[in-house]
Design a protein around this motif. Structure first.
Motif, PDB file in Angstrom:
ATOM      1  N   SER A 158      33.928  71.180  33.976  1.00 17.76           N
ATOM      2  CA  SER A 158      35.003  70.232  33.692  1.00 17.76           C
ATOM      3  C   SER A 158      36.182  70.867  32.952  1.00 17.76           C
ATOM      4  O   SER A 158      37.323  70.471  33.150  1.00 17.76           O
ATOM      5  N   GLU A 159      35.922  71.899  32.128  1.00 11.85           N
ATOM      6  CA  GLU A 159      37.049  72.554  31.440  1.00 11.85           C
ATOM      7  C   GLU A 159      37.976  73.240  32.442  1.00 11.85           C
ATOM      8  O   GLU A 159      39.187  73.186  32.315  1.00 11.85           O
ATOM      9  N   THR A 160      37.360  73.921  33.404  1.00 14.35           N
ATOM     10  CA  THR A 160      38.150  74.625  34.406  1.00 14.35           C
ATOM     11  C   THR A 160      39.012  73.636  35.180  1.00 14.35           C
ATOM     12  O   THR A 160      40.184  73.876  35.432  1.00 14.35           O
ATOM     13  N   VAL A 161      38.402  72.525  35.539  1.00 14.32           N
ATOM     14  CA  VAL A 161      39.128  71.498  36.283  1.00 14.32           C
ATOM     15  C   VAL A 161      40.327  70.990  35.468  1.00 14.32           C
ATOM     16  O   VAL A 161      41.437  70.873  35.982  1.00 14.32           O
ATOM     17  N   VAL A 162      40.099  70.743  34.195  1.00  2.00           N
ATOM     18  CA  VAL A 162      41.182  70.230  33.344  1.00  2.00           C
ATOM     19  C   VAL A 162      42.255  71.294  33.131  1.00  2.00           C
ATOM     20  O   VAL A 162      43.452  70.994  33.156  1.00  2.00           O
ATOM     21  N   ALA A 163      41.838  72.537  32.963  1.00  3.27           N
ATOM     22  CA  ALA A 163      42.822  73.610  32.766  1.00  3.27           C
ATOM     23  C   ALA A 163      43.700  73.780  33.999  1.00  3.27           C
ATOM     24  O   ALA A 163      44.847  74.195  33.901  1.00  3.27           O
ATOM     25  N   GLU A 164      43.165  73.435  35.185  1.00  2.00           N
ATOM     26  CA  GLU A 164      43.943  73.552  36.427  1.00  2.00           C
ATOM     27  C   GLU A 164      44.943  72.410  36.607  1.00  2.00           C
ATOM     28  O   GLU A 164      45.670  72.374  37.591  1.00  2.00           O
ATOM     29  N   MET A 165      44.916  71.425  35.723  1.00  2.00           N
ATOM     30  CA  MET A 165      45.866  70.324  35.885  1.00  2.00           C
ATOM     31  C   MET A 165      46.691  70.065  34.635  1.00  2.00           C
ATOM     32  O   MET A 165      47.411  69.075  34.555  1.00  2.00           O
ATOM     33  N   THR A 166      46.585  70.960  33.641  1.00  2.00           N
ATOM     34  CA  THR A 166      47.357  70.765  32.414  1.00  2.00           C
ATOM     35  C   THR A 166      48.219  71.995  32.121  1.00  2.00           C
ATOM     36  O   THR A 166      48.012  73.071  32.685  1.00  2.00           O
ATOM     37  N   ASP A 167      49.196  71.799  31.228  1.00  2.00           N
ATOM     38  CA  ASP A 167      50.097  72.888  30.857  1.00  2.00           C
ATOM     39  C   ASP A 167      49.540  73.695  29.688  1.00  2.00           C
ATOM     40  O   ASP A 167      49.741  74.902  29.600  1.00  2.00           O
ATOM     41  N   LEU A 168      48.872  72.985  28.795  1.00  2.00           N
ATOM     42  CA  LEU A 168      48.295  73.639  27.623  1.00  2.00           C
ATOM     43  C   LEU A 168      46.829  73.265  27.533  1.00  2.00           C
ATOM     44  O   LEU A 168      46.468  72.115  27.778  1.00  2.00           O
ATOM     45  N   PHE A 169      46.018  74.237  27.174  1.00  2.00           N
ATOM     46  CA  PHE A 169      44.592  73.955  27.034  1.00  2.00           C
ATOM     47  C   PHE A 169      44.171  74.214  25.592  1.00  2.00           C
ATOM     48  O   PHE A 169      44.319  75.319  25.079  1.00  2.00           O
ATOM     49  N   VAL A 170      43.676  73.160  24.963  1.00  2.00           N
ATOM     50  CA  VAL A 170      43.310  73.228  23.550  1.00  2.00           C
ATOM     51  C   VAL A 170      41.799  73.115  23.422  1.00  2.00           C
ATOM     52  O   VAL A 170      41.189  72.222  23.997  1.00  2.00           O
ATOM     53  N   LEU A 171      41.220  74.038  22.679  1.00  2.00           N
ATOM     54  CA  LEU A 171      39.778  73.984  22.441  1.00  2.00           C
ATOM     55  C   LEU A 171      39.536  73.587  20.992  1.00  2.00           C
ATOM     56  O   LEU A 171      39.989  74.261  20.066  1.00  2.00           O
ATOM     57  N   LEU A 172      38.847  72.477  20.826  1.00  2.00           N
ATOM     58  CA  LEU A 172      38.539  71.982  19.491  1.00  2.00           C
ATOM     59  C   LEU A 172      37.186  72.545  19.065  1.00  2.00           C
ATOM     60  O   LEU A 172      36.230  72.536  19.845  1.00  2.00           O
ATOM     61  N   LEU A 173      37.112  73.033  17.825  1.00  2.00           N
ATOM     62  CA  LEU A 173      35.894  73.678  17.350  1.00  2.00           C
ATOM     63  C   LEU A 173      35.452  73.074  16.028  1.00  2.00           C
ATOM     64  O   LEU A 173      36.260  72.488  15.300  1.00  2.00           O
ATOM     65  N   ALA A 192      41.827  79.176  26.650  1.00  2.00           N
ATOM     66  CA  ALA A 192      42.467  78.381  25.594  1.00  2.00           C
ATOM     67  C   ALA A 192      43.837  78.932  25.202  1.00  2.00           C
ATOM     68  O   ALA A 192      44.046  80.138  25.141  1.00  2.00           O
ATOM     69  N   ASP A 193      44.784  78.025  24.954  1.00  2.00           N
ATOM     70  CA  ASP A 193      46.089  78.399  24.413  1.00  2.00           C
ATOM     71  C   ASP A 193      46.106  78.220  22.902  1.00  2.00           C
ATOM     72  O   ASP A 193      46.879  78.860  22.196  1.00  2.00           O
ATOM     73  N   LEU A 194      45.257  77.317  22.455  1.00  2.00           N
ATOM     74  CA  LEU A 194      45.191  77.001  21.030  1.00  2.00           C
ATOM     75  C   LEU A 194      43.738  76.686  20.689  1.00  2.00           C
ATOM     76  O   LEU A 194      43.094  75.894  21.377  1.00  2.00           O
ATOM     77  N   LEU A 195      43.233  77.345  19.638  1.00  2.00           N
ATOM     78  CA  LEU A 195      41.906  76.991  19.128  1.00  2.00           C
ATOM     79  C   LEU A 195      42.124  76.193  17.852  1.00  2.00           C
ATOM     80  O   LEU A 195      42.805  76.660  16.935  1.00  2.00           O
ATOM     81  N   ILE A 196      41.557  75.018  17.803  1.00  2.00           N
ATOM     82  CA  ILE A 196      41.760  74.186  16.620  1.00  2.00           C
ATOM     83  C   ILE A 196      40.411  73.886  15.974  1.00  2.00           C
ATOM     84  O   ILE A 196      39.537  73.278  16.585  1.00  2.00           O
TER      85      ILE A 196
END
Ligand code: GTP
Ligand code: MG
Length: 343
Positions: A158-173, A192-196
């Motif tokens: 599901s992450e790959t799918v979402v990354a293919e349809m968004t401009d920025l990919f944020v991973l929450l940790l 990830a573009d941003l790790l939060i």
């Protein structure tokens, strides 16, 4: 159904039209699907290239994705921005529809006039989820939303799918020790573009800061990506609960988006994604035809002949592709290649 009027409603940002349009793209009925394709085509012609910042948000269950979206979304609506929220949750049947819980968790945001939260529909396969999410993003964008947040649980693809349809990919940790760092799959870190690091509050504040610098260190070891300016991807801490660090997160997202727009990476990425989904649609469409009549029956009949040995697998397959699906003969099969080279 009056698609023209529905399109006008969506373009005017009318919430009821938007809700109806999303219901339409979620429907599996053939006539609905045709209407949905028509609608999205019309919006594409009429929306004058309206773009939202599409933000994908992923993270393990319980890390605080919904809480983050609520706080972050409230901050954005407070700044007069219009925010859409969607969820990709291929496992929603398991949890009895976690978005139902989310609706109550996102209580403030669901009441904000500038926000639009769409619960995920009952479970379907990831391909179905992907299409309806992608098309819902297009609808929100046509309706003039400034930001679209897509939440996904870290399950399977599901992450790959979402990354293919968004401009920025944020991973929450979550704050945690070295083990936590090991637990994050490298492939997802690389997307990830941003790790939060969330939950940087109370007793967890110090751990969160340490975890954040661990991740920052890990990011420096990754290969530099052409779509990143100096210093990205970045790691930072927030507290979604206490609403700390959210402005900073937004500033970083905007800085990254601005840089990518200026350098052409933004448009290039969107073009690449459009191509990806076009190809995925062709493939999915072809496969769907195989399991529907008349192809299904014709294949069954040919399969029996193959079993009986009255034809060969290759001949029967060629017949399905050429005659049943009507794709025409392949050059090599009919010796056309040889003829062409002679000519
Ligand atoms: N201390 C603290 N707790 C938080 C914070 N954000 C979320 N939580 C708590 O963490 C738990 C999970 O939060 P959710 O927002 O539901 O997490 P989620 O990632 O959406 O979970 P799923 O949708 O089940 O995958 C809740 O009990 C929240 O109250 C935070 O910033 N600090
Ligand atoms: Mg959630």
């Amino acid at each position: 159904m009056d698609i023209e009027r529905l399109a006008e409603g969506v373009l005017a940002g009318d919430r009821r039209a938007l809700a109806r349009a999303i219901t339409l793209v979620e429907s599996g009925r053939a006539d609905h699907r045709r209407a949905a394709v028509d609608l999205i085509g019309r919006l594409n012609d009429a929306d004058h290239g309206r773009q939202a910042m599409r933000i994908g948000l992923s993270g393990t269950p319980g890390v605080g994705k919904s809480t983050f979206i609520e706080s972050f979304g409230m901050m954005l609506t407070g700044a007069d921005l219009r925010v859409g929220v969607l969820a990709v949750d291929p496992s929603s049947a398991r949890s009895g529809g976690s978005i139902l819980g989310d609706k109550t968790r996102m209580e403030r945001l669901s009441r904000a006039p500038n926000a639009f939260i769409r619960p995920s529909p009952s479970q379907s396969h990831l391909g179905g989820v992907a299409r309806r999410t992608r098309e819902a993003i297009a609808l929100l964008e046509a309706a003039g939303f400034d930001a679209v947040l897509v939440e996904t649980v870290g399950v399977g693809q599901s992450e790959t799918v979402v990354a293919e349809m968004t401009d920025l990919f944020v991973l929450l940790l979550a704050p945690g020790g070295g083990d936590e760092l090991q637990g994050v799959k490298r492939g997802i870190m690389e997307m990830a573009d941003l790790l939060i690091v969330n939950k940087a509050d109370g007793d967890l504040a110090a751990t969160a800061t340490r975890t954040c610098s661990d991740y920052a260190g890990a990011l420096r070891l990754l290969r530099k990506r052409p779509q990143d300016p100096e210093g990205f991807p970045k790691a930072l801490t927030v507290s979604a609960m206490e609403e700390n660090g959210l402005e900073r997160a937004w500033d970083e997202m905007r800085a990254l988006a601005d840089w990518r727009r200026e350098t052409g990476h933004w448009d290039a990425r969107r073009a690449e994604q459009a191509r990806y989904w076009f190809e995925a649609e062709v493939r999915a469409g072809l496969l769907a035809r195989l399991s529907r009549e008349p192809v299904k029956g014709a294949m069954e009949a040919l399969a029996r002949q193959v079993e009986a040995g009255t034809t060969t697998p290759a001949l029967a397959a060629a017949e399905v592709l050429t005659d049943v699906l009507g794709l025409g003969p392949e050059a090599g099969e009919t010796g056309l290649d040889a003829e062409t080279s002679l000519a």
